[in-house]
Design an enzyme around this catalytic site. Structure first.
Site, PDB file in Angstrom:
ATOM      1  N   SER A 147       0.810  -1.222   0.000  1.00  0.00           N
ATOM      2  CA  SER A 147       0.000   0.000   0.000  1.00  0.00           C
ATOM      3  C   SER A 147       0.843   1.271   0.000  1.00  0.00           C
ATOM      4  CB  SER A 147      -0.951   0.005   1.194  1.00  0.00           C
ATOM      5  OG  SER A 147      -0.237  -0.137   2.416  1.00  0.00           O
ATOM      6  N   ASP A 388      -3.418   6.367  11.641  1.00  0.00           N
ATOM      7  CA  ASP A 388      -2.546   5.837  10.590  1.00  0.00           C
ATOM      8  C   ASP A 388      -1.267   6.677  10.588  1.00  0.00           C
ATOM      9  OD1 ASP A 388      -1.188   4.992   8.374  1.00  0.00           O
ATOM     10  OD2 ASP A 388      -2.835   5.287   6.955  1.00  0.00           O
ATOM     11  N   HIS A 391       1.141   5.452   6.421  1.00  0.00           N
ATOM     12  CA  HIS A 391       0.906   6.032   5.101  1.00  0.00           C
ATOM     13  C   HIS A 391       1.029   7.553   5.190  1.00  0.00           C
ATOM     14  CE1 HIS A 391      -1.119   2.072   5.050  1.00  0.00           C
ATOM     15  NE2 HIS A 391      -0.648   2.026   3.820  1.00  0.00           N
TER      16      HIS A 391
END
Length: 412
Positions: A147, A388, A391
């Site tokens: 990702s 998060d 990312h």
């Protein structure tokens, strides 16, 4: 600004400082005072001024933009303020995944948008989307990984879409692997979902992932001959509970807690085996695209991990002496350097994209709790909101990866 500066300097130069109305009048008085001669002299001096100004303008435009020295270490540097901000916004790019659309999701601070990466010993040209598209006309550029690779390709698409909109021409069932086209440049860009780079599967109801450490993932190797440029990356998926297969035999595991009576060799064992397999494939392939391996991406969870209340709420970059890699990131980067560093030195078609250090200094660039719109609106306890810290927000620090990527792969 260069043009303006040149024109402003001209009147202050020794020869140009007297070129005003008085000069014209004085010059005309030194010859017989006839209307024809006075008009001719004024016209001659005016044309001379225009010619000098035009020369300096052309000279300023002809100066080459700053480029980095081939010997410069692009990956040792600092984040410096950049008042110009990002090349796109969440309004001008519709390729941003919801989880990384920090502005749309209500992140209240914007300071994280106004920094750029500056190597210590050279200038790093800012990414130019028009020049990039011209350079990759009729080419295919692929990102292979997890990702974070998808995060990176979305950053690149957002920058390029300010010049030409990308057209999605393929996606798999899970929308993880995608292909885009830039029609007017006949340029193809793709991301291939392959988080382990080797063959992997889950069997039955077990959550353990079976890793085949002697078989590369055909999802990317079968396409490899199409690619002109390739960015490969591994990462955090190797920390998951995995069972190792080699030569049709189960040889060990990672994080299996003594189950199956297997030896726990650790994630560094499977990561090293995988990267050596990738290296050998690139080395032995008859097809020779220009390949980058991007090093591991550090996370910035504090006071816990993603599933234990960890968070990231910093709003400024770190200085170099304020940050230290976590053990897992340190180990993974050591494996990457051990496998690829010597290979890079002996290869004309392979480069390391060592973004670990520059990424470590940006704890402010993650979505944090802003993975969803207004995350605290319905939360009874703010600590219950998942963060998060791996990312990157788009736009955000990951955009600078493209600056060093282009300099590494196209300008060296």
């Amino acid at each position: 600004m260069e043009q303006q500066s040149t024109l402003l300097l001209l009147p202050k130069s020794p020869k140009g400082s007297n070129f005003d109305k008085q000069t014209l009048d004085d010059a005309s008085s030194s010859v017989p005072s006839t209307p024809t001669r006075r008009t001719f002299l004024k016209f001659f001096v005016y044309c001379s001024l225009v010619a000098v100004a035009y020369y300096f303008i052309i000279f300023s435009l002809a100066v080459s933009p700053p480029v980095s020295s081939p010997k410069c270490d692009l990956f040792t540097g600092d984040w410096i303020p950049d008042p110009s901000g990002p090349l796109y916004t969440n309004l001008s790019c519709h390729h941003i995944q919801d989880f990384q659309n920090c502005m749309l999701n209500g992140r209240p601070d914007f300071n994280y948008l106004f920094w750029r990466w500056k190597p210590r010993d050279c200038d790093l040209p800012r990414f130019g989307p028009s020049q990039f598209l011209d350079r990759v006309r009729n080419k295919w550029w692929a990102f292979i990984g997890d990702s974070i690779a998808r995060n990176h390709v979305q950053s690149l698409i957002c920058i390029l879409s300010q010049v030409e909109e990308a057209v999605e021409v393929y996606h798999d069932k899970e929308y993880r692997s995608k292909i885009w086209r830039f029609p007017s440049h006949n340029f193809t860009l793709s991301v291939v979902w392959s988080p382990f780079l080797v063959k992997s599967e889950t069997l039955g109801t077990s959550s353990d992932i079976q890793l085949y450490l002697d078989q590369l993932d055909h999802k990317w190797t079968n396409q490899y001959s199409n690619f002109d440029y390739v960015v490969i990356s591994g990462g955090k998926w190797f920390l998951k509970a995995t069972i190792f297969h080699e030569n049709n035999t189960v040889t060990g595991c990672h994080y299996c807690h003594g189950r199956y009576n297997l030896t726990d060799f650790g994630y560094d064992y499977s990561y090293r085996k995988t990267l050596k397999l990738v290296r050998n494939f690139v080395r032995d392939s008859t097809h020779k695209p220009l390949v980058l391996f991007r090093t591991t991406t550090p996370d910035h969870f504090e006071n816990g991990e993603w599933n234990t209340g960890g968070y990231c709420n910093r709003t400024m970059p770190f200085k170099e002496d304020e940050a230290k890699l976590k053990t897992v990131d340190d180990v993974m980067r050591d494996v990457e350097l051990d496998v690829f560093q010597n290979f890079e030195e002996g290869s004309t078609s392979f480069r390391l994209l060592d973004t670990t250090g520059m990424s470590l200094l940006r704890p402010d660039g993650h979505p944090g709790p802003y993975r969803h719109p207004h995350p605290f609106a319905r939360a009874k306890d703010k600590r219950s909101v998942q963060n998060d810290c791996l990312h990157w927000c788009l736009p955000g620090p990951i955009d600078s990866w493209n600056d060093v990527m282009v300099e590494t792969i196209l300008n060296r």
